[in-house]
Write an enzyme that holds these catalytic residues in place. Structure first.
Site, mmCIF file in Angstrom:
data_model
loop_
_atom_site.group_PDB
_atom_site.id
_atom_site.type_symbol
_atom_site.label_atom_id
_atom_site.label_comp_id
_atom_site.label_asym_id
_atom_site.label_seq_id
_atom_site.Cartn_x
_atom_site.Cartn_y
_atom_site.Cartn_z
ATOM 1 N N ASN A 1 0.825 -1.267 -0.160
ATOM 2 C CA ASN A 1 -0.061 0.023 0.052
ATOM 3 C C ASN A 1 0.783 1.354 -0.147
ATOM 4 O O ASN A 1 1.070 2.106 -0.866
ATOM 5 C CB ASN A 1 -1.067 -0.019 1.251
ATOM 6 C CG ASN A 1 -2.020 1.064 1.311
ATOM 7 O OD1 ASN A 1 -1.905 1.989 0.482
ATOM 8 N ND2 ASN A 1 -3.130 1.081 1.986
ATOM 9 N N ASP A 2 1.415 1.554 1.005
ATOM 10 C CA ASP A 2 2.172 2.615 1.258
ATOM 11 C C ASP A 2 3.339 2.954 0.277
ATOM 12 O O ASP A 2 3.736 3.745 -0.112
ATOM 13 C CB ASP A 2 2.947 2.792 2.675
ATOM 14 C CG ASP A 2 1.835 3.371 3.547
ATOM 15 O OD1 ASP A 2 0.724 3.676 3.261
ATOM 16 O OD2 ASP A 2 1.965 2.781 4.656
ATOM 17 N N VAL A 3 3.872 1.610 -0.169
ATOM 18 C CA VAL A 3 5.188 1.725 -1.070
ATOM 19 C C VAL A 3 4.709 2.000 -2.542
ATOM 20 O O VAL A 3 5.572 2.153 -3.435
ATOM 21 C CB VAL A 3 6.023 0.628 -0.893
ATOM 22 C CG1 VAL A 3 6.461 0.243 0.648
ATOM 23 C CG2 VAL A 3 5.103 -0.666 -1.292
#
Lengths: 102, 480
Positions: B405-407
């Site tokens: 998600n964040d990456v």
């Protein structure tokens, strides 16, 4: 040995370590960490010296505990790293294993 | 029993230690390529066996039975742990081993001090380095236990924050340092008291450092564990090197310093990959629940989410020439790596160009995704780093994001502030079609919404990673 001699080892090893480890590719970072971890179990030597030469029961007891902990670190660390590295293979390796196939 | 090689001159021992040191260095050098790495590990292990072996043979062993019992017990536990571990449990096991190394260092320093008290003379260099080894070793031991506990799910892995947290930590550090100073200045102060033989100031130091180790790692959330594990790894090396100063032992210093350098470099790499400073990871706090985000998230996602099915994805893959798979921690949790690997192999079998895009902090330890995919038999030459894969996304037909998600959050490139602003990310949105496999729209560790999910070319494939990928594999097999 004097403190300065020990410091010499420390500083030189730090430079060698930096040079080598910055060259290790990211896909091997987990095995590197696990393998380095096993090396840090070198305290086992310290434990052996203390457990062996302990002049009091207390020192020997602490040394014994240290031997157990450090050995777990060394033996477990090298084994885990080894099984991890066994799984790293290139596409060529795999094709060769299947008998030159696809 | 007297030492078997007790009469050996000290220079021979020092020479063998030198050889062991060279073996460690060569072992690490071989780690620079996957092909030579297994050999490197063996060389390093041989160095260890040599160093330990010669030490056992040369040292005046008063209690060989005890010593060998200790080696045996430790080896048995080590083998048992190493053999029974699942690949998905690797991060916590590495953390646990690490803790044992640090703990052993602290104990050795204590035992050596007690021995010196018995002999009646303390040297200032020894007490000072023993104090350092005690602090570093204890912090490493307890910090690693908490980190391993968080990774294993037995300790709450959210970021536990409270008021005055930094003051409490500073207080315990101060106590440890004061006890250390006392140890250096007046080691014999309690000379007449019955318990003086224990060198009590050292154990006060160990107790304070132990609490500090717990307090330091407790507030750090799960996704920051790659940094923590790498840093603790570095500490355990430094603890060993410090013990080497205490015992005047060259191989301890060399090996410990190598490990210290390795851990530190990994720590720096992990921090850079998140665009955060080490201080921010330890003291900044991230991933706290923030009520305001819900409203913002609804705005971004409202009416813009396209949901898809495995059948549709199979059809999209059918016409793709180049596919990139981006795995994240979710793949590890779902244990989906085998299904993912099978899908990649099937696609390749049909002539599709398949590669994996690996973000450096994906997962819970440095290189976590690489180990999981290696376990699933994905060749390492299919795995691409961030800098390598990013320029290729614009020529990629389909990107499958699984459990990340964040990456892959494009707002990291555009946002001026916020937890992930400036973090290097995989620009998967540049591909023609993006398939995101995730269980829900819930935010990643950073807590910020992901505009990627709302993009026109993104299709959300909701469901458990393993089940969904397996379904995809089965469908693909049926149609080819």
């Amino acid at each position: 040995m004097t403190f300065v001699q020990n410091l010499t080892f420390f500083v030189l090893a730090a430079f060698v370590g930096y040079e080598i480890i910055t060259k290790i590719p990211t896909n091997l970072h987990t095995p590197l960490m696990s393998g380095a971890n096993a090396i840090s179990g070198i305290t086992l030597i310290g434990s052996v010296v203390v457990a062996g030469s302990g002049s009091t029961t207390l020192a020997t007891g602490l040394g014994f505990l240290a031997v157990v902990m450090a050995t777990i670190n060394v033996v477990g660390g090298y084994l885990v790293t080894n099984s991890m590295l066994d799984q790293f293979r290139s596409g060529d390796d795999r094709r060769r294993e299947r008998g030159g196939g696809d | 029993m007297v030492a078997i090689l007790g009469g050996l001159p000290p220079s021979v021992l020092a020479f063998v230690y030198l050889v062991a040191g060279v073996l460690f260095i060569q072992g690490l050098r071989d780690m620079t390529h996957p092909r030579t790495a297994p050999r490197g590990n063996l060389i390093s292990a041989a160095g260890m066996a040599l160093a330990v072996g010669i030490t056992v043979l040369v040292t005046d062993i008063l209690s060989p039975v005890l010593l060998f019992a200790g080696l045996l017990v430790g080896a048995a536990i080590g083998v048992w742990l190493a053999v029974t571990v699942e690949t998905t449990e690797m991060p916590q096991l590495v953390g646990l081993f690490n803790g044992f190394g640090g703990g052993a260092s602290a104990l050795v320093a204590g035992a050596e001090l007690i021995d010196m008290f018995g002999a009646g003379s303390f040297q200032i260099g020894v007490t000072a380095t023993a104090a350092l080894a005690g602090i570093i070793g204890s912090v490493t031991f307890w910090g690693s236990l908490v980190a391993a506990g968080k990774l294993h799910g037995v300790v709450d892995d959210s970021a536990v924050r409270y008021d005055g947290e930094q003051i409490v930590k500073a207080l315990f550090l101060a106590v440890a340092l004061l006890a250390g100073l006392h140890l250096v200045a007046r080691p014999n102060l309690l000379g007449a008291v019955p318990l003086a033989g224990w060198v009590p100031s050292y154990w006060v130091l160990v107790a304070a450092a132990s609490v500090l180790g717990v307090l330091l790692v407790m507030p750090i959330g799960g996704a920051d564990m790659p940094v923590v594990i790498a840093l603790l790894n570095s500490y355990s090396g430094l603890a060993a090197a410090t013990t080497g100063f205490v015992l005047d032992n060259s191989v301890l210093i060399i090996a410990g310093t190598l490990v210290g350098a390795s851990g530190l470099i990994l720590t720096v790499i992990m921090c850079e990959s998140m665009n955060r400073s080490l201080a921010n990871v330890f003291f900044g706090g991230l991933g706290e629940a923030d009520g305001d985000d819900d409203g913002e998230m609804a705005d971004i996602y409202e009416g813009n989410i396209t949901s898809t099915s495995a059948e549709e994805v199979e059809m999209i893959l059918d016409v793709a020439d180049r596919v990139v798979i981006v795995p994240g921690y979710g793949m590890a949790v779902a244990q989906a790596q085998h299904a993912v690997a099978e899908l990649a192999e099937l696609l390749e079998g049909e002539g599709v160009d398949v590669e994996f895009g690996i973000h450096p902090v994906a997962g819970r330890m440095p290189g976590h995704m690489n180990v999981l995919l290696a376990e699933a038999d994905v060749p390492y030459d299919k795995l691409r780093e961030l800098e390598e894969i990013n320029p290729t996304f614009s020529q990629t037909d389909v990107v499958i994001v699984i459990g990340a998600n964040d990456v892959v959050n494009p707002s990291a490139n555009t946002a001026d502030s916020g937890p992930i602003a400036g973090m290097p990310v995989l620009n998967v949105g540049e591909a023609r079609t993006v398939i995101v496999n995730k269980r829900s729209l819930s935010p990643g560790f950073s807590g910020v919404p992901n505009p990627l999910f709302a993009q026109d070319n993104t299709n959300m494939l909701f469901g458990d990673g393993k089940e969904t990928m397996q379904e995809l594999v089965n469908l693909y097999k049926e149609n080819h």
